[in-house]
Design a protein around this motif. Structure first.
Motif, PDB file in Angstrom:
ATOM      1  N   ASN A 129      29.654 -21.886 -15.458  1.00 49.94           N
ATOM      2  CA  ASN A 129      30.265 -23.118 -14.731  1.00 49.94           C
ATOM      3  C   ASN A 129      31.592 -23.215 -15.376  1.00 49.94           C
ATOM      4  O   ASN A 129      32.176 -22.819 -16.230  1.00 49.94           O
ATOM      5  N   PHE A 130      31.998 -24.410 -14.924  1.00 52.71           N
ATOM      6  CA  PHE A 130      33.154 -24.940 -15.201  1.00 52.71           C
ATOM      7  C   PHE A 130      33.283 -25.392 -16.588  1.00 52.71           C
ATOM      8  O   PHE A 130      34.408 -25.096 -17.489  1.00 52.71           O
ATOM      9  N   ARG A 131      32.475 -26.270 -16.975  1.00 57.02           N
ATOM     10  CA  ARG A 131      32.385 -26.925 -18.381  1.00 57.02           C
ATOM     11  C   ARG A 131      32.385 -25.554 -19.468  1.00 57.02           C
ATOM     12  O   ARG A 131      33.213 -25.776 -20.563  1.00 57.02           O
ATOM     13  N   PHE A 175      35.340 -22.945 -23.746  1.00 58.65           N
ATOM     14  CA  PHE A 175      36.016 -21.660 -24.243  1.00 58.65           C
ATOM     15  C   PHE A 175      37.546 -21.857 -24.287  1.00 58.65           C
ATOM     16  O   PHE A 175      38.159 -21.558 -25.512  1.00 58.65           O
ATOM     17  N   VAL A 176      38.255 -22.409 -23.460  1.00 53.26           N
ATOM     18  CA  VAL A 176      39.551 -22.561 -23.576  1.00 53.26           C
ATOM     19  C   VAL A 176      39.936 -23.379 -24.597  1.00 53.26           C
ATOM     20  O   VAL A 176      41.054 -23.123 -25.255  1.00 53.26           O
ATOM     21  N   GLU A 177      39.298 -24.354 -24.630  1.00 54.77           N
ATOM     22  CA  GLU A 177      39.623 -25.428 -25.975  1.00 54.77           C
ATOM     23  C   GLU A 177      39.431 -24.584 -27.192  1.00 54.77           C
ATOM     24  O   GLU A 177      40.288 -24.631 -28.284  1.00 54.77           O
ATOM     25  N   GLY A 178      38.608 -23.903 -27.499  1.00 55.89           N
ATOM     26  CA  GLY A 178      38.476 -23.058 -28.436  1.00 55.89           C
ATOM     27  C   GLY A 178      39.366 -22.019 -28.722  1.00 55.89           C
ATOM     28  O   GLY A 178      40.026 -21.840 -29.889  1.00 55.89           O
ATOM     29  N   VAL A 179      39.720 -21.576 -27.714  1.00 58.15           N
ATOM     30  CA  VAL A 179      40.974 -20.519 -27.692  1.00 58.15           C
ATOM     31  C   VAL A 179      42.202 -21.311 -28.212  1.00 58.15           C
ATOM     32  O   VAL A 179      42.868 -20.659 -28.917  1.00 58.15           O
ATOM     33  N   GLY A 180      42.255 -22.287 -27.730  1.00 56.13           N
ATOM     34  CA  GLY A 180      43.369 -23.573 -28.245  1.00 56.13           C
ATOM     35  C   GLY A 180      43.534 -23.764 -29.487  1.00 56.13           C
ATOM     36  O   GLY A 180      44.600 -23.471 -30.145  1.00 56.13           O
ATOM     37  N   GLU A 181      42.446 -24.183 -30.138  1.00 56.37           N
ATOM     38  CA  GLU A 181      42.314 -24.352 -31.582  1.00 56.37           C
ATOM     39  C   GLU A 181      42.489 -23.059 -32.373  1.00 56.37           C
ATOM     40  O   GLU A 181      43.291 -23.257 -33.328  1.00 56.37           O
ATOM     41  N   GLY A 204      39.601 -21.525 -14.461  1.00 55.20           N
ATOM     42  CA  GLY A 204      38.818 -22.427 -13.149  1.00 55.20           C
ATOM     43  C   GLY A 204      37.230 -22.124 -13.385  1.00 55.20           C
ATOM     44  O   GLY A 204      36.853 -21.773 -14.461  1.00 55.20           O
ATOM     45  N   TRP A 205      36.703 -22.409 -12.537  1.00 55.37           N
ATOM     46  CA  TRP A 205      35.405 -22.669 -12.156  1.00 55.37           C
ATOM     47  C   TRP A 205      34.654 -21.234 -12.586  1.00 55.37           C
ATOM     48  O   TRP A 205      34.906 -20.178 -11.764  1.00 55.37           O
ATOM     49  N   GLY A 206      33.907 -20.989 -13.910  1.00 52.58           N
ATOM     50  CA  GLY A 206      33.365 -19.556 -14.009  1.00 52.58           C
ATOM     51  C   GLY A 206      34.287 -18.526 -14.671  1.00 52.58           C
ATOM     52  O   GLY A 206      33.730 -17.545 -14.916  1.00 52.58           O
TER      53      GLY A 206
END
Length: 122
Positions: free
Chosen positions: A52-54, A59-65, A79-81
């Motif tokens: 899903n999107f969440r 994951f993207v937030e974790g990669v950013g950190e 995007g979604w998924g």
């Protein structure tokens, strides 16, 4: 060697050094097998899949950190998924060991993200 790369930290690249040759990049890519090395040889990339999107957003937030901690910033499209991550050392317009260090660390993050999702779904 995956462990060795994962234990390293990205070092600031100031430019003035040549990017990795394709053969060198292929040798390092063996440590992050799901990453592709496009024909131009100037970057590596991987598409990650989620339910899903969440999950993709988390994951993207974790990669950013991780990128902030390592001071090595990928390009991310999501995007979604899904999330697609592309790594390149821009100062040398090509690949550096740092790109593969990040790839291995991003793979570990993805594996831990999938494990935590599986635990929640039990």
């Amino acid at each position: 060697m995956t462990t060795a790369l994962a234990d390293k930290t990205c070092t600031p690249c100031r430019g003035g050094i040549p990017p990795l040759e394709r053969e060198e990049a292929e040798a390092l890519r063996a440590n992050c097998k799901d990453w592709e090395l496009p024909d131009d040889g100037h970057r590596i990339e991987r598409k990650f899949h989620f339910t899903n999107f969440r999950e993709a957003l988390n994951f993207v937030e974790g990669v950013g950190e991780l990128a902030e901690a390592e001071r090595h910033h990928p390009e991310i499209c999501f995007g979604w998924g899904y999330a697609k991550v592309s790594l390149q050392t821009k100062k040398i317009k090509g690949l550096h060991e740092n790109d593969f260090i990040m790839a291995v660390k991003i793979d570990r993050l993805f594996d831990s993200t999938r494990a935590s999702v599986a635990d929640r779904n039990k």
